[in-house]
Every structure is written in C-alpha cells, then in structure tokens.
Design a protein around this motif. Structure first.
Motif, short mmCIF file in Angstrom:
data_model
loop_
_atom_site.label_atom_id
_atom_site.label_comp_id
_atom_site.label_asym_id
_atom_site.label_seq_id
_atom_site.Cartn_x
_atom_site.Cartn_y
_atom_site.Cartn_z
N GLY A 24 0.82 -1.20 0.00
CA GLY A 24 0.00 0.00 0.00
C GLY A 24 0.86 1.25 0.00
N GLY A 50 1.94 -3.31 -6.57
CA GLY A 50 0.99 -2.38 -6.00
C GLY A 50 -0.41 -2.85 -6.37
N THR A 51 -1.41 -2.38 -5.66
CA THR A 51 -2.78 -2.82 -5.94
C THR A 51 -3.19 -2.49 -7.37
OG1 THR A 51 -3.35 -2.41 -3.61
CG2 THR A 51 -5.18 -2.66 -5.16
N ARG A 185 -1.41 -8.60 1.60
CA ARG A 185 -1.72 -7.17 1.46
C ARG A 185 -1.18 -6.41 2.67
NH1 ARG A 185 -7.64 -4.23 1.89
NH2 ARG A 185 -6.94 -2.17 1.19
N GLU A 187 -0.86 -2.70 4.24
CA GLU A 187 -1.34 -1.33 4.16
C GLU A 187 -0.92 -0.57 5.41
OE1 GLU A 187 -2.86 0.36 1.86
OE2 GLU A 187 -3.72 -1.12 0.47
N ALA A 191 -7.35 1.97 2.75
CA ALA A 191 -7.36 2.47 1.38
C ALA A 191 -8.69 3.15 1.06
CB ALA A 191 -7.11 1.33 0.41
N GLU A 196 -10.94 -0.63 -1.63
CA GLU A 196 -11.44 -1.63 -0.69
C GLU A 196 -12.47 -2.54 -1.35
OE1 GLU A 196 -10.33 -2.40 2.16
OE2 GLU A 196 -8.99 -0.70 2.54
N TRP A 199 -10.59 -5.08 -3.30
CA TRP A 199 -10.00 -6.11 -2.45
C TRP A 199 -11.06 -7.08 -1.92
CZ3 TRP A 199 -5.36 -7.90 -2.13
CH2 TRP A 199 -4.27 -7.08 -2.43
N SER A 210 -4.44 -9.91 4.84
CA SER A 210 -4.12 -8.52 5.18
C SER A 210 -3.17 -8.52 6.38
CB SER A 210 -5.39 -7.74 5.51
OG SER A 210 -6.22 -7.65 4.37
N ASP A 225 2.26 9.48 2.32
CA ASP A 225 1.48 9.30 1.10
C ASP A 225 1.55 10.59 0.29
OD1 ASP A 225 -0.41 8.95 -0.86
OD2 ASP A 225 -1.86 7.98 0.45
#
Length: 228
Positions: A24, A50-51, A185, A187, A191, A196, A199, A210, A225
């Motif tokens: 994330g 990455g997602t 995952r 994070e 997110a 979400e 996911w 997670s 971020d």
C-alpha cells in the motif's frame, strides 16, 4: 525478524513464487527486495506489486490507455470548450478561465470517484448530503460531470484509476481470471473505498491475507502518502 515476515519472504521468493506481496501507499518496494537479497532469495517482478498493478493485469487493455494526470486535465479542458457542456454545468464552468482551475477540477473529480465504491453508493450518499446541506445544484453538477466523464472514457476507450478498479471488479465478479494463489496485502492505512471494494471482491476468488503486524511496520520505513 518476525514469523509473519519470514513466511512472506519465503512465499514470494524464486522464479515461480507461491504468493505476491502487495504494498500500500508509503511502503518502499526496494526495501522488501533488499530483505530478499540479504537472504540470497531471487525475486521476480510479479512477486512485489501495487494494488493498481493487479487491477491492470485483470484489465490488460488499459495498460496502454491509462490516463495520467496531465492527460486527464487536457481532456477536461477540451471538454469544457463545448458550449453544450458549459450550459449543462454553469456553476462548474463559471471559473474555468482561472489559473489551475482544471488541475483542481481534475483533483476533485478523481477524489470523488475513488471515495465511492461504485456509482450506486455515490448516488445514495449524495442524496443524503443534499438533504442535510441543501447544496443541491453544485452536487448535481458534479454527478453530471462524473457521468459525462465515465461515458467519455468508455467511448474513447480510456481508463482512469476509478474506471480501472471498476472494470477489474467486473472481471472478478463475472469471469474466471488467472490469479495468484495468495496475496499478502500490506497497508499503512485504510485504502480508498473503491480500492477496498476491489479487495473485497478479490478475496472472494483467492486467498488474501491482510497484514497489519506492528512488527512488520517497524521493520520497514514508511514514507508519507504523496496524495496527502
């Protein structure tokens, strides 16, 4: 090194990894690669993702048609040159000559699109907000702009982040895509709702774990971020 971290590194190593690690915002890919290399583990590109990269695999046609910020801004600028759109969105058109106006409009539009899992949720929440605030016209114009934008992307076969996740979810719901057997995952914070949603649908198709271990968060550096 924690047991969980040890398990992750063992699963993502080698030419045919048993799992993929999905990072994330704020996590540094190179740091994870370094941990593997210190153990003499080889790592392929699909092992640490990455997602958005997973979504792109599910919607491969988006890879060469994905719109970065500068392209989105230019498309908005071109769209507001049309009289029909300006008449339909008088409030949003009023300040279009201001410096950086379309940069701000793009930012607002993209944030709005990612802050709702899908269009139905957006309409319900918007109706509730209108009832509370009474700010109906501007909200209605933003939703009209969003619908125009979605149609524009569809017609021109272009993708932004929100459309990419929505199309990826549709592939998960109605297809049989090839997926990794397991996704770890990681994070730093929750997110955005549309991510979400993606996911939650991915977890229905394959094993998603997670990871929120404080031990892992302390092991690797966390960067701010860039979107905040």
């Amino acid at each position: 090194m924690s047991r969980v971290l040890d398990e992750i590194l063992n699963d993502i190593k080698g030419l045919d990894p048993q799992a993929s690690l999905v990072l994330g915002a704020g996590f540094v890919r190179e740091e994870w690669k370094t941990l593997c290399f210190k153990r003499a583990y080889s790592v392929v590109s699909s092992a640490i993702l990455g997602t958005q990269q997973i979504a792109s695999v599910l919607v491969p046609e988006s890879n060469t048609r994905f719109m970065e910020r500068s392209a989105r801004i230019e498309l908005l600028r071109q769209a507001f040159q049309k009289e029909e759109l300006r008449q339909a969105l008088p409030l949003l058109s009023h300040h279009r000559a201001r410096p950086s106006y379309f940069e701000k409009l793009d930012q607002t539009l993209q944030q709005g699109r990612m802050n709702f899992a899908h269009a139905t949720e957006a309409e319900v929440i918007s109706s509730q907000l209108i009832e509370k605030t009474g700010n109906q016209q501007k909200r209605e114009e933003f939703f009209l702009l969003n619908r125009f934008w979605e149609r524009l992307l569809e017609v021109r076969e272009l993708w932004d982040e929100a459309r990419l996740y929505e199309d990826a979810v549709q592939r998960l719901m109605h297809g049989t895509p090839k997926l990794q057997a397991r996704y770890y995952r990681v994070e730093h914070s929750r997110a955005k709702p549309r991510v979400e949603w993606f996911w939650s649908e991915l977890a229905k198709k394959t094993d998603v774990q997670s990871i929120s271990s404080e031990e892992i968060l302390k092991t690797l550096p966390i960067l701010p971020d860039p979107e905040h």
